[in-house]
Design a protein around this motif. Structure first.
Motif, PDB file in Angstrom:
ATOM      1  N   UNK A  65       0.814  -1.189   0.011  1.00 18.71           N
ATOM      2  CA  UNK A  65      -0.034  -0.084   0.096  1.00 18.71           C
ATOM      3  C   UNK A  65       0.789   1.332   0.184  1.00 18.71           C
ATOM      4  N   UNK A 103       2.232   2.050  -3.330  1.00 14.24           N
ATOM      5  CA  UNK A 103       1.325   2.339  -4.199  1.00 14.24           C
ATOM      6  C   UNK A 103       0.770   3.951  -3.965  1.00 14.24           C
ATOM      7  N   UNK A 104       0.946   4.183  -2.617  1.00 15.01           N
ATOM      8  CA  UNK A 104       0.839   5.569  -2.199  1.00 15.01           C
ATOM      9  C   UNK A 104       1.787   6.656  -2.716  1.00 15.01           C
ATOM     10  N   UNK A 126       1.482   7.130  -6.302  1.00 12.83           N
ATOM     11  CA  UNK A 126       0.398   8.181  -6.589  1.00 12.83           C
ATOM     12  C   UNK A 126       0.628   9.500  -6.041  1.00 12.83           C
ATOM     13  N   UNK A 127       1.736   9.683  -5.220  1.00 19.24           N
ATOM     14  CA  UNK A 127       1.900  10.977  -4.818  1.00 19.24           C
ATOM     15  C   UNK A 127       3.023  11.480  -5.653  1.00 19.24           C
ATOM     16  N   UNK A 186       1.019  12.642  -8.750  1.00 18.53           N
ATOM     17  CA  UNK A 186       0.290  13.882  -8.437  1.00 18.53           C
ATOM     18  C   UNK A 186       1.227  15.270  -8.180  1.00 18.53           C
ATOM     19  N   UNK A 221       3.696  12.854   2.980  1.00 20.08           N
ATOM     20  CA  UNK A 221       2.969  11.733   2.848  1.00 20.08           C
ATOM     21  C   UNK A 221       4.260  10.343   2.764  1.00 20.08           C
ATOM     22  N   UNK A 232       4.283   7.308   5.099  1.00 18.56           N
ATOM     23  CA  UNK A 232       4.046   5.993   4.541  1.00 18.56           C
ATOM     24  C   UNK A 232       5.343   5.387   3.904  1.00 18.56           C
ATOM     25  N   UNK A 270      12.399  -4.080  -1.271  1.00 19.69           N
ATOM     26  CA  UNK A 270      13.504  -4.076  -2.063  1.00 19.69           C
ATOM     27  C   UNK A 270      12.889  -4.213  -3.514  1.00 19.69           C
ATOM     28  N   UNK A 326     -11.381  -2.101  -4.683  1.00 18.33           N
ATOM     29  CA  UNK A 326     -10.308  -1.602  -3.932  1.00 18.33           C
ATOM     30  C   UNK A 326      -9.496  -2.988  -3.399  1.00 18.33           C
ATOM     31  N   UNK A 359      -6.542  -4.269  -5.314  1.00 18.06           N
ATOM     32  CA  UNK A 359      -5.535  -3.103  -5.835  1.00 18.06           C
ATOM     33  C   UNK A 359      -4.184  -3.889  -6.306  1.00 18.06           C
ATOM     34  N   UNK A 396      -3.543  -5.328  -9.851  1.00 14.52           N
ATOM     35  CA  UNK A 396      -3.660  -4.555 -11.039  1.00 14.52           C
ATOM     36  C   UNK A 396      -3.256  -4.938 -12.324  1.00 14.52           C
ATOM     37  N   UNK A 433     -12.927   5.475 -21.950  1.00 14.55           N
ATOM     38  CA  UNK A 433     -11.676   6.033 -21.558  1.00 14.55           C
ATOM     39  C   UNK A 433     -10.710   4.884 -21.011  1.00 14.55           C
ATOM     40  N   UNK A 434     -10.979   3.726 -21.636  1.00  9.56           N
ATOM     41  CA  UNK A 434      -9.936   2.560 -21.020  1.00  9.56           C
ATOM     42  C   UNK A 434      -8.984   2.220 -22.155  1.00  9.56           C
ATOM     43  N   UNK A 435      -7.749   2.342 -21.708  1.00 15.24           N
ATOM     44  CA  UNK A 435      -6.743   1.957 -22.586  1.00 15.24           C
ATOM     45  C   UNK A 435      -6.888   0.444 -23.063  1.00 15.24           C
TER      46      UNK A 435
END
Lengths: 383, 331
Positions: free
Chosen positions: A10, A13-14, A17-18, A21, A35, A39, A44, A208, A211, A214, A276-278
């Motif tokens: 997690x 992933x955060x 995404x950070x 963004x 952030x 987190x 490794x 979720x 996740x 994916x 809008x789906x690749x």
């Protein structure tokens, strides 16, 4: 169920995404730092080069250890190669579990290599035991089960693709062996299976709790779309019907398969643009080529060079006009690359250009036409 | 960002209200980028056009006539360069950003057409007679000039490939091992070493004199591969050449290793390690094989043990190097 630490995944992933963004200016740099500090990701996860290197090393180690043991116990190995491989597969899986218990690796190459070797060795062992063609059904069924367990445990996308293929083959051979009238039902059976898989995995990908699967789910969705098309493609139905089922002449309902072969790729592209789906978008674009090949396999509509020229002009034209239409973003589409374009992509592009567009090196005065690696005129002087 | 994560971060007090709202807006309705799809379509289109046109012209050569084709290619080439010059960025010895993706392709098309033009001239009219070196020399010079003038990495790659072709070898990634008759022509191996050396010097010069320093990576890239493959081929295939080519390989590996560290580029470290591993492995197994009379089947055991041990050592070395470069690890 995953072999990895969920909270670490997690945090990973955060962190990703950070970064995204921050690159797009949605959050401030201090926020991003806070952030990341709250987190931290301690997995490794080395870069692609180390990963490939470690995969090679891991696979080499397993193979060399097997070879070493085989040299010492040559007799036993000859008597049952299948058991040898199967046992080594289990040992490799044990090694994976033990390794991951102690070390927080994630796609480091070691877990990839051990997972693939497990799947490969167990597969080889099973194949050796079940070599008889009539035992196709249990082979693919067991492989799908083993593969599914590995996917659930490691979320490996390559194994997921193999599981999908095994599943398709399992359904196919079960139908051929046990279902009366299979020869007429098979395309629709496989199309139904693929469609069901696609919708299931699409739903899962939005939830979720899946996740961390994916990439697997993306691969499986692509595979579902591809096999749905393949099951309805005229060329495949015709040829597999002949080779596998001994059917002769034209397949029944030819108009249906022709329609599917030609209309499905644009339908995928439309679906991709609407949602809008690749995945459907890219699949549709790729399968357009398959549609063209299917048509050309049966009807010589025009000589190949005219087809290439017109096709090329069409593609370049579409690219140009869409680019101009979307100079300012419309309907939620844009032609700007996302922030992930990097230095590496530019270098790679340069290498690809050099490889595909390089005129052949000069040889003894023979005339070669440069400018493309496709249908360049050959030398020789005979017309 | 997934909505659950946004909520979690907001609850932990890590996001300001404005940022939270912006993140939620972006997750529901971000722009969908068609950049790579459009670029792929364009690239495929150009490939198909050039292939189709080539075959069409070849098949209809009688009706079209050579001079018409030459005029056509020349005209199109001139047109491409005219367009390129109209939209080109101002010249600088640093990196110049290209105005858009189309401009890149127009420059590339112009250069390719020029090469085709010269090739056609040579093939049809033998303008350069038997001096094939000249036939490749002129395109090479023009390509290098265009690469620098328009700051185009693709054209630079073509220019370097033409440079190697001019030296008589093919150095693009796929053909480097199959098209070269290294076993038959020691001359080719030595040419490879020279080519690698010259390209390395070109790379050093770019960075030292600050003339398009970002070209250095491409120079080094081609150089390291052609030099190492040439040296390794020399070690494997040339009778009595083992010592000479090992002595040629070692300083090159040392140079590129240092380069990797200085440029903080994991790519060069990895490449040096791989070529070094192959070279060292060859030397060790060669040495073990010399003792065949004494060891016999023991040779196989020793070799396997060496391979296992060395691959583990390689892995640990890779991990340690990666950790050293962790922060700035990029290509």
């Amino acid at each position: 169920m995953l072999i990895y630490n969920i909270s670490q995944l997690d945090n990973r992933l955060i962190g990703q995404d950070t970064d995204a963004a921050l690159a797009e200016g949605i959050i401030a740099a201090e926020t991003a730092d806070k952030i990341k500090a709250a987190h931290p990701c301690k997995l490794y996860e080395p870069n692609i080069f180390v990963r490939v290197g470690l995969i090679i090393v891991t696979v080499l180690c397993v193979l060399l250890a097997m070879g070493f043991v085989a040299l010492l116990a040559a007799d036993g190995v000859f008597r049952s190669f299948g058991t040898f491989c199967f046992v080594w597969g289990l040992l490799t899986y044990g090694a994976l579990e033990l390794w991951m218990k102690e070390r927080p690796h994630f796609r480091s190459g070691v877990d990839d290599g051990l997972t693939w070797m497990t799947a490969g060795l167990i597969g080889t062992g099973l194949y050796w035991w079940l070599e008889d063609a009539s035992l196709n059904v249990p082979f693919y069924g067991l492989m799908a089960l083993v593969g599914s367990w590995l996917v659930v445990r490691t979320a490996d996308a390559v194994v997921a693709a193999c599981v999908w293929i095994c599943g398709i083959l399992f359904v196919m051979y079960t139908a051929i062996g046990y279902v009366p009238g299979a020869r007429y039902l098979l395309p629709f059976l496989l199309m139904g299976y693929s469609a069901a898989g696609y919708f299931l995995f699409s739903r899962m990908q939005q939830q979720f709790r899946f996740r961390h699967y994916d990439l697997c789910l993306s691969v499986l969705r692509f595979a579902g779309l591809a096999t749905f098309y393949a099951a309805g493609n005229y060329y495949i139905v015709h040829n597999l019907g002949m080779n596998l089922l001994g059917m002769e002449g034209e397949p029944p309902l030819p108009w249906l398969f022709w329609t599917l072969s030609v209309a499905l790729p644009p339908a995928y592209v439309w679906m991709g643009l609407r949602k809008k789906d690749r995945i459907p978008l890219a699949t549709g674009l790729l399968l357009m080529a398959a549609a063209v090949f299917t048509v050309r396999a049966y009807h010589a509509v025009m000589p190949i060079e005219t087809a290439m020229l017109l096709g090329g002009i069409g593609l370049a034209g579409i690219s140009y006009f869409v680019h101009r239409y979307l100079k300012t973003p419309k309907h939620g589409f844009t032609t700007q690359a996302t922030h992930t374009r990097s230095f590496g992509a530019e270098q790679l592009e340069g290498l690809i250009i050099a490889e595909t567009m390089q005129p052949a090196p000069q040889s003894e005065g023979s005339f070669r036409f440069g400018g493309g690696s496709g249908g360049g005129g050959g030398a020789g002087g005979e017309f | 960002m997934r909505p659950t994560f946004i909520r979690r971060l907001a609850e932990e007090g890590l996001l300001s209200e404005a940022e939270r709202l912006r993140l939620e807006a972006q997750s529901t309705s971000g722009l969908f980028s068609l950049h790579w799809e459009l670029k792929t379509l364009l690239y495929l289109g150009v490939l198909l056009i050039s292939g189709g046109l080539g075959t069409l012209i070849y098949k209809n050569i009688d009706t079209i006539g050579h001079q018409a084709i030459l005029a056509g290619i020349g005209g199109l080439c001139a047109g491409c360069f005219w367009y390129a010059n109209r939209h080109k960025p101002p010249f600088t010895w640093n990196k110049a950003a290209s105005p858009n993706a189309w401009w890149d392709y127009v420059v590339l098309l112009g250069c390719l057409l020029f090469v085709s033009f010269i090739t056609y001239l040579q093939g049809q009219y033998e303008v350069f007679g038997h001096r094939l070196g000249s036939a490749t020399f002129i395109p090479m010079v023009v390509l290098f000039c265009c690469a620098y003038y328009y700051d185009h990495l693709g054209v630079l790659s073509l220019a370097i490939t033409n440079f190697a072709a001019w030296l008589g070898i093919a150095i693009t990634p796929a053909r480097i091992l199959t098209d070269n008759a290294f076993g038959l022509e020691q001359r080719l191996i030595n040419t490879a070493l020279i080519a690698g050396l010259v390209l390395t010097l070109a790379g050093i010069a770019s960075r030292h004199f600050g003339r398009k320093a970002h070209f250095a990576f491409t120079y080094y890239n081609f150089a390291v591969h052609i030099f190492c493959i040439g040296a390794l081929s020399g070690m494997f295939l040339v009778d009595g050449g083992l010592i000479f080519y090992t002595l040629a390989l070692a300083p090159a590996l040392y140079f590129y290793y240092q380069l990797g560290i200085r440029m903080r580029s994991f790519y060069f470290l990895l490449v040096t390690l791989i070529y070094g591993y192959i070279g060292a492995g060859y030397l060790v197994i060669y040495g073990i094989l010399q003792a065949w009379d004494v060891l016999e089947i023991g040779v196989a055991y020793l070799s396997i043990l060496y391979l296992i041990g060395s691959s583990i050592a390689m892995a640990r070395l890779l991990i340690r190097l990666n950790r050293k470069l962790k922060q700035d690890a990029h290509l």
